[in-house]
Motif scaffolding. Structure first.
Motif, PDB file in Angstrom:
ATOM      1  N   ASP A  15      12.395  73.731  18.444  1.00 51.29           N
ATOM      2  CA  ASP A  15      13.722  74.350  18.459  1.00 51.29           C
ATOM      3  C   ASP A  15      14.809  73.304  18.668  1.00 51.29           C
ATOM      4  O   ASP A  15      15.882  73.387  18.063  1.00 51.29           O
ATOM      5  N   PHE A  16      14.547  72.322  19.510  1.00 54.14           N
ATOM      6  CA  PHE A  16      15.525  71.256  19.760  1.00 54.14           C
ATOM      7  C   PHE A  16      15.835  70.503  18.470  1.00 54.14           C
ATOM      8  O   PHE A  16      17.003  70.246  18.160  1.00 54.14           O
ATOM      9  N   LEU A  33      26.619  64.743  20.127  1.00 53.16           N
ATOM     10  CA  LEU A  33      26.577  63.543  20.957  1.00 53.16           C
ATOM     11  C   LEU A  33      26.158  63.868  22.391  1.00 53.16           C
ATOM     12  O   LEU A  33      25.502  63.065  23.047  1.00 53.16           O
ATOM     13  N   ALA A  34      26.496  65.045  22.870  1.00 58.70           N
ATOM     14  CA  ALA A  34      26.107  65.458  24.224  1.00 58.70           C
ATOM     15  C   ALA A  34      24.590  65.586  24.370  1.00 58.70           C
ATOM     16  O   ALA A  34      24.072  65.599  25.487  1.00 58.70           O
ATOM     17  N   LEU A  35      23.872  65.636  23.251  1.00 58.16           N
ATOM     18  CA  LEU A  35      22.403  65.686  23.298  1.00 58.16           C
ATOM     19  C   LEU A  35      21.795  64.326  23.633  1.00 58.16           C
ATOM     20  O   LEU A  35      20.603  64.235  23.907  1.00 58.16           O
ATOM     21  N   TYR A  36      22.597  63.276  23.597  1.00 57.03           N
ATOM     22  CA  TYR A  36      22.099  61.916  23.807  1.00 57.03           C
ATOM     23  C   TYR A  36      22.224  61.502  25.271  1.00 57.03           C
ATOM     24  O   TYR A  36      23.202  61.839  25.933  1.00 57.03           O
ATOM     25  N   THR A  37      21.247  60.734  25.739  1.00 55.30           N
ATOM     26  CA  THR A  37      21.353  60.140  27.072  1.00 55.30           C
ATOM     27  C   THR A  37      22.376  59.010  27.004  1.00 55.30           C
ATOM     28  O   THR A  37      22.713  58.519  25.915  1.00 55.30           O
ATOM     29  N   LEU A 138      12.513  62.003  22.979  1.00 58.29           N
ATOM     30  CA  LEU A 138      13.218  62.943  23.830  1.00 58.29           C
ATOM     31  C   LEU A 138      12.779  62.770  25.276  1.00 58.29           C
ATOM     32  O   LEU A 138      11.626  62.431  25.547  1.00 58.29           O
ATOM     33  N   VAL A 139      13.708  63.027  26.177  1.00 56.65           N
ATOM     34  CA  VAL A 139      13.403  62.971  27.610  1.00 56.65           C
ATOM     35  C   VAL A 139      13.980  64.213  28.272  1.00 56.65           C
ATOM     36  O   VAL A 139      14.968  64.781  27.794  1.00 56.65           O
ATOM     37  N   GLU A 140      13.342  64.613  29.348  1.00 52.90           N
ATOM     38  CA  GLU A 140      13.902  65.672  30.179  1.00 52.90           C
ATOM     39  C   GLU A 140      14.944  65.028  31.076  1.00 52.90           C
ATOM     40  O   GLU A 140      14.669  64.044  31.759  1.00 52.90           O
ATOM     41  N   LEU A 145      16.403  68.889  27.482  1.00 54.41           N
ATOM     42  CA  LEU A 145      15.943  67.806  26.613  1.00 54.41           C
ATOM     43  C   LEU A 145      17.143  67.010  26.133  1.00 54.41           C
ATOM     44  O   LEU A 145      18.184  67.580  25.793  1.00 54.41           O
ATOM     45  N   ARG A 146      16.987  65.691  26.084  1.00 55.10           N
ATOM     46  CA  ARG A 146      18.017  64.797  25.580  1.00 55.10           C
ATOM     47  C   ARG A 146      17.354  63.741  24.699  1.00 55.10           C
ATOM     48  O   ARG A 146      16.191  63.401  24.873  1.00 55.10           O
ATOM     49  N   ILE A 147      18.134  63.177  23.791  1.00 52.91           N
ATOM     50  CA  ILE A 147      17.649  62.147  22.876  1.00 52.91           C
ATOM     51  C   ILE A 147      17.878  60.785  23.505  1.00 52.91           C
ATOM     52  O   ILE A 147      19.009  60.439  23.848  1.00 52.91           O
ATOM     53  N   ARG A 148      16.815  60.002  23.622  1.00 44.64           N
ATOM     54  CA  ARG A 148      16.947  58.618  24.082  1.00 44.64           C
ATOM     55  C   ARG A 148      16.981  57.674  22.871  1.00 44.64           C
ATOM     56  O   ARG A 148      17.638  56.646  22.890  1.00 44.64           O
ATOM     57  N   LEU A 149      16.277  58.047  21.812  1.00 43.86           N
ATOM     58  CA  LEU A 149      16.286  57.257  20.573  1.00 43.86           C
ATOM     59  C   LEU A 149      16.087  58.202  19.403  1.00 43.86           C
ATOM     60  O   LEU A 149      15.196  59.052  19.431  1.00 43.86           O
ATOM     61  N   LYS A 150      16.928  58.047  18.401  1.00 41.88           N
ATOM     62  CA  LYS A 150      16.699  58.727  17.131  1.00 41.88           C
ATOM     63  C   LYS A 150      16.574  57.640  16.084  1.00 41.88           C
ATOM     64  O   LYS A 150      17.525  56.900  15.818  1.00 41.88           O
TER      65      LYS A 150
END
Length: 168
Positions: A15-16, A33-37, A138-140, A145-150
């Protein structure tokens, strides 16, 4: 996502990925952008199987600050390359959880998800089609959930490209 920080399900991860692509398709870049760490990177390698974005040239290797600058440029009144604005659409294959990836450690709140895509970017009469796959690390973080690297790998990453205006 589930309320428990230790109970991220496969469906939460899928879903993410779909929600992230939808934010891009709807041009909701600030929410995206808020999804990113804060220490995240958006990476588009220039070569197949490229392992290091720092020692080799990339199509893009941007931290969160550079992503924010691009988003502000896209919204700017003097950004003539965006008058009229570009639009995009992601067609995603069902994402897969990369359980064998060394960075996929659910007990530590780290997940790796891969999704193949066709991506169309259009502005006026010009339309560009790209194909490839994204790998999201992804990291908690603070219960979400947030993206650390895409990492976005294009099938033809070594081709000559015009300006890629938006995000894949």
């Amino acid at each position: 996502m589930n309320s428990s920080t230790t109970a991220v399900s496969e469906q939460d991860l899928l879903d993410f990925v779909y929600a992230e692509a939808r934010l891009l398709d709807e041009l909701k870049f600030e929410q995206w952008l808020a999804l990113y760490t804060d220490d995240a990177y958006y990476w588009m390698p220039l070569a197949h199987d490229q392992q290091d974005p720092r020692l080799h040239a990339s199509l893009m290797y941007e931290d969160k600050l550079l992503l924010q600058v691009r988003i502000e440029r896209l919204a700017g009144q003097r950004t003539f390359s965006q008058q009229p604005k570009s639009r995009c659409h992601h067609l995603l294959q069902r994402p897969t959880i990369e359980r064998d990836h060394p960075e996929h450690v659910p007990d530590q709140g780290r997940y790796v998800v891969r999704v193949a895509f066709h991506y169309v970017e259009t502005r006026q009469d010009a339309q560009q089609l790209y194909a490839g796959w994204s790998t999201l690390h992804l990291v908690e973080h603070e219960g979400a959930l947030r993206i650390r690297l895409k990492r976005v790998d294009l099938v033809n990453c070594d081709a000559a490209f015009g300006n890629i205006q938006l995000f894949m």
